[in-house]
Motif scaffolding. Structure first.
Motif, PDB file in Angstrom:
ATOM      1  N   GLU A 123      42.417  40.903  42.016  1.00  0.00           N
ATOM      2  CA  GLU A 123      40.987  40.687  42.160  1.00  0.00           C
ATOM      3  C   GLU A 123      40.661  40.259  43.589  1.00  0.00           C
ATOM      4  O   GLU A 123      41.490  39.666  44.282  1.00  0.00           O
ATOM      5  CB  GLU A 123      40.448  39.667  41.163  1.00  0.00           C
ATOM      6  CG  GLU A 123      40.848  38.233  41.407  1.00  0.00           C
ATOM      7  CD  GLU A 123      40.190  37.293  40.407  1.00  0.00           C
ATOM      8  OE1 GLU A 123      39.519  36.349  40.875  1.00  0.00           O
ATOM      9  OE2 GLU A 123      40.334  37.501  39.190  1.00  0.00           O
ATOM     10  N   LEU A 129      33.638  45.013  37.774  1.00  0.00           N
ATOM     11  CA  LEU A 129      32.880  44.334  38.811  1.00  0.00           C
ATOM     12  C   LEU A 129      32.055  43.250  38.134  1.00  0.00           C
ATOM     13  O   LEU A 129      31.339  43.510  37.168  1.00  0.00           O
ATOM     14  CB  LEU A 129      31.960  45.307  39.550  1.00  0.00           C
ATOM     15  CG  LEU A 129      31.029  44.702  40.601  1.00  0.00           C
ATOM     16  CD1 LEU A 129      31.827  44.113  41.754  1.00  0.00           C
ATOM     17  CD2 LEU A 129      30.031  45.742  41.107  1.00  0.00           C
ATOM     18  N   ALA A 166      35.577  41.949  42.231  1.00  0.00           N
ATOM     19  CA  ALA A 166      36.115  43.222  41.737  1.00  0.00           C
ATOM     20  C   ALA A 166      37.537  42.961  41.258  1.00  0.00           C
ATOM     21  O   ALA A 166      38.300  42.238  41.915  1.00  0.00           O
ATOM     22  CB  ALA A 166      36.109  44.273  42.832  1.00  0.00           C
TER      23      ALA A 166
END
Length: 615
Positions: free
Chosen positions: A438, A490, A454
């Motif tokens: 991430e 997201l 993300a």
């Protein structure tokens, strides 16, 4: 979750329960992210904190109602006491580690906690870490960690009683007392009972009757400060509940559906933890010895049903050392034993031990750089050794902004059912494994906090039922490590003020697919949005929650679609004086007709009222 600064407006009412809600996000402390207390602003992983005051304000009746408001979470649930599925960043309930006061709970046969049976009684706050944390906590911490904290808060003095009523014959009665016992000791006890007539859990052809529930819960703690360095405490909770549900089967000889009358589940859960802590200027050590149990019995008018009871004994010794202002270390050893007893099903193995060592370190400097690293090794006598690791980096720039990245591995252990269920278990199963990535960009301003994240999770060796002979689908089927999944997403969150309103909003885009079929994983929506807003006016507080859940599928082949829907809840609290609080809530305000899961009913518009008196 950023605390609303508007709570300061209630200060003139001298309501002690609202003081904590007035703190800013920089002052909120969490213990779950790295196993020791730290400011939430120093936590690299995305974290949400829900306080007792917030739970009371939204008048949640179940843990599911709290979780569904949080970023990265999708909840599939029917009525109270019914089966509840929680998806965190596309992973299932099995991939979320649930703890009470830092001690893992849940069924060793199902491999997850029963969210429909976890009470809100006595909760001080809930800490929710999104993303893998297996390098600190071991199995299950794939999608995140949920820590339900009931521990006494230093300096807390509280005595209150509450009563409530609502739709579908709902009522509740509870009370709690917390405070000092002498000069150096403290105690706390909270009790609550609930009951409802309910509504039919499932649609026709299942039995169309009211599926009610009732439960009683108790949370208790006693502790003492022996001297400047040593503390001792004993914490416990107990839950006893009954839930009706709809069940049935097809008679293939006649082609008829046979409904099972008066199907019911009885559940009994408890957790008891004794803790001894030592603290000096730069060193903290804590020893925890705990035991918890998860027992469930299913039965009906035509069947004596089944009974499964699992028990877990836990010993954890963890330590924290601050070398200097820049460098901190933590680590410990953890042992736990899972066992199955008093079961109507005879497992070939009914006990297994897990021993683990873990280590973590954090470095941060005045230039805005922060580094984290964790490693853990778990040795389990039923499926062997698993090693996990995690690394994170964050850099603060332009005073108010931070960019961070996190990568780590995680695993999910096979359950007793997976390994040893009579006639179908597979003792050769391996744990499910994942690698998680991430990257985040966040900003913190006087009236606005925001974060964009993300992430991607690659999960291998997923356990699924498959034929023993892959070339012969008519051969016997058993659980096997055959599936793979890739989850991308997201996550956008923001908390801000617009005049007298405080907003907490989030949007999640989720692409969760089976790697072999390229189909969307069941009951996961690609688009989810949440808007929670609070408004204070004199002695009033209003809370509105809107949840949008996009289209999803109820089958692996993606042929049975579930339409998108939006739910709105409205809650109001009136602080009559320093002692009396009146609350009301309308759930599903616009009476949305939606389907969360095929064949299951959901609650229509419903109403609730609660009276709380604080002494």
């Amino acid at each position: 979750m950023k605390k609303t600064l508007l709570a300061v407006a209630l200060a003139p009412l001298c309501l002690p329960s609202m003081v904590f809600a007035a703190t800013s996000s920089d002052e909120v402390m969490v213990v779950t992210a790295n196993r020791f207390e730290q400011s939430v602003k120093n936590v690299i992983a995305p974290v949400s904190v829900v306080t007792k005051e917030e739970i009371d304000a939204i008048q949640a009746k179940s843990l599911a109602e709290v979780l569904r408001r949080l970023p990265g979470v999708q909840v599939v649930s029917g009525g109270y006491g019914q089966n509840t599925e929680v998806y965190v960043r596309g992973t299932t309930s099995r991939h979320l580690l649930v703890m009470i006061n830092g001690v893992r709970i849940g069924s060793a046969t199902l491999g997850s906690a029963d969210f429909s049976q976890i009470p809100l009684t006595g909760i001080e706050r809930i800490e929710f870490i999104r993303g893998s944390r297996a390098a600190l906590y071991g199995s299950d911490a794939v999608g995140g960690v949920l820590n339900i904290i009931t521990a006494y808060q230093p300096g807390e003095t509280l005595a209150e009683v509450s009563a409530g009523v609502g739709s579908d014959g709902y009522y509740q009665l509870g009370g709690s007392v917390a405070g000092s016992l002498g000069q150096n000791s403290w105690g706390k006890i909270a009790l609550k009972g609930e009951k409802a007539d309910g509504f039919s859990a499932r649609k026709e052809p299942y039995e169309q009757d009211d599926d009610g529930f009732k439960n009683s819960n108790i949370v208790a703690e006693i502790g003492t400060q022996l001297n400047d360095n040593w503390t001792l405490s004993l914490q416990g909770y107990y839950h006893d509940g009954e839930s009706d549900y709809d069940d049935g089967y097809f008679d293939f000889t006649t082609g008829d559906f046979i409904s099972t009358p008066n199907a019911q589940t009885e559940s009994s859960l408890y957790n008891v933890a004794a803790k001894a802590g030592y603290t000096n200027d730069n060193f903290i050590s804590e020893l925890t010895v705990a035991q918890n149990q998860d027992e469930a019995r299913n039965f009906s008018d035509i069947s004596a049903g089944s009974k499964i009871k699992t028990k877990r004994d836990v010993v954890n010794w963890q330590n924290y050392y601050q070398l200097n202002t820049d460098l901190e270390f933590g680590g410990g050893v953890e042992w736990y034993r899972d066992s199955v007893s008093n079961s109507t099903t005879a497992f070939s193995e009914d006990e297994r031990d897990n021993t683990a060592l873990y280590f973590t370190s954090i470095y941060r400097n005045d230039a805005g750089l922060q580094l984290e690293g964790s490693v853990r090794t778990d040795d389990n006598d039923s499926y062997g050794r698993n090693n996990t690791w995690q690394a994170a980096v964050a850099y603060s720039f332009l005073v108010n902004y931070q960019i961070s990245a996190n990568v780590g591995t995680a695993f999910k252990a096979p359950t007793f059912n997976d390994l040893y269920w009579p006639g179908s278990g597979n003792p050769n199963l391996k744990p499910e494994e994942s690698t998680n990535y991430e990257i985040s960009l966040s900003g913190s301003h006087p009236l606005l906090d925001w974060r964009a994240t993300a992430y991607q999770s690659d999960i291998d060796q997923l356990i699924a039922w498959a034929p023993i002979d892959p070339d012969n689908p008519f051969s016997d089927w058993i659980p096997m490590n055959v599936d793979e999944a890739q989850i991308k997403g997201l996550e956008l969150t923001a908390g801000f003020n617009t005049g007298p309103l405080y907003h907490d909003i989030s949007y999640d885009y989720l692409d969760a697919e089976d790697s072999s079929t390229k189909k969307q994983l069941i009951r996961r929506s690609k688009h989810n949005a949440k808007w929670n807003v609070s408004y204070l006016l004199d002695q009033w507080q209003f809370d509105v929650s809107a949840l949008y859940k996009g289209k999803s599928y109820d089958d692996a082949a993606n042929t049975k679609s579930l339409d998108a829907y939006t739910l709105v809840d409205l809650a109001a609290s009136y602080y009559w004086n320093e002692n009396l609080i009146l609350r009301g809530r309308v759930a599903n305000l616009f009476d949305e007709d939606y389907v969360a899961k095929e064949t299951y009913n959901v609650q229509e518009r419903s109403y609730y009222a609660t009276v709380t008196y604080q002494f």
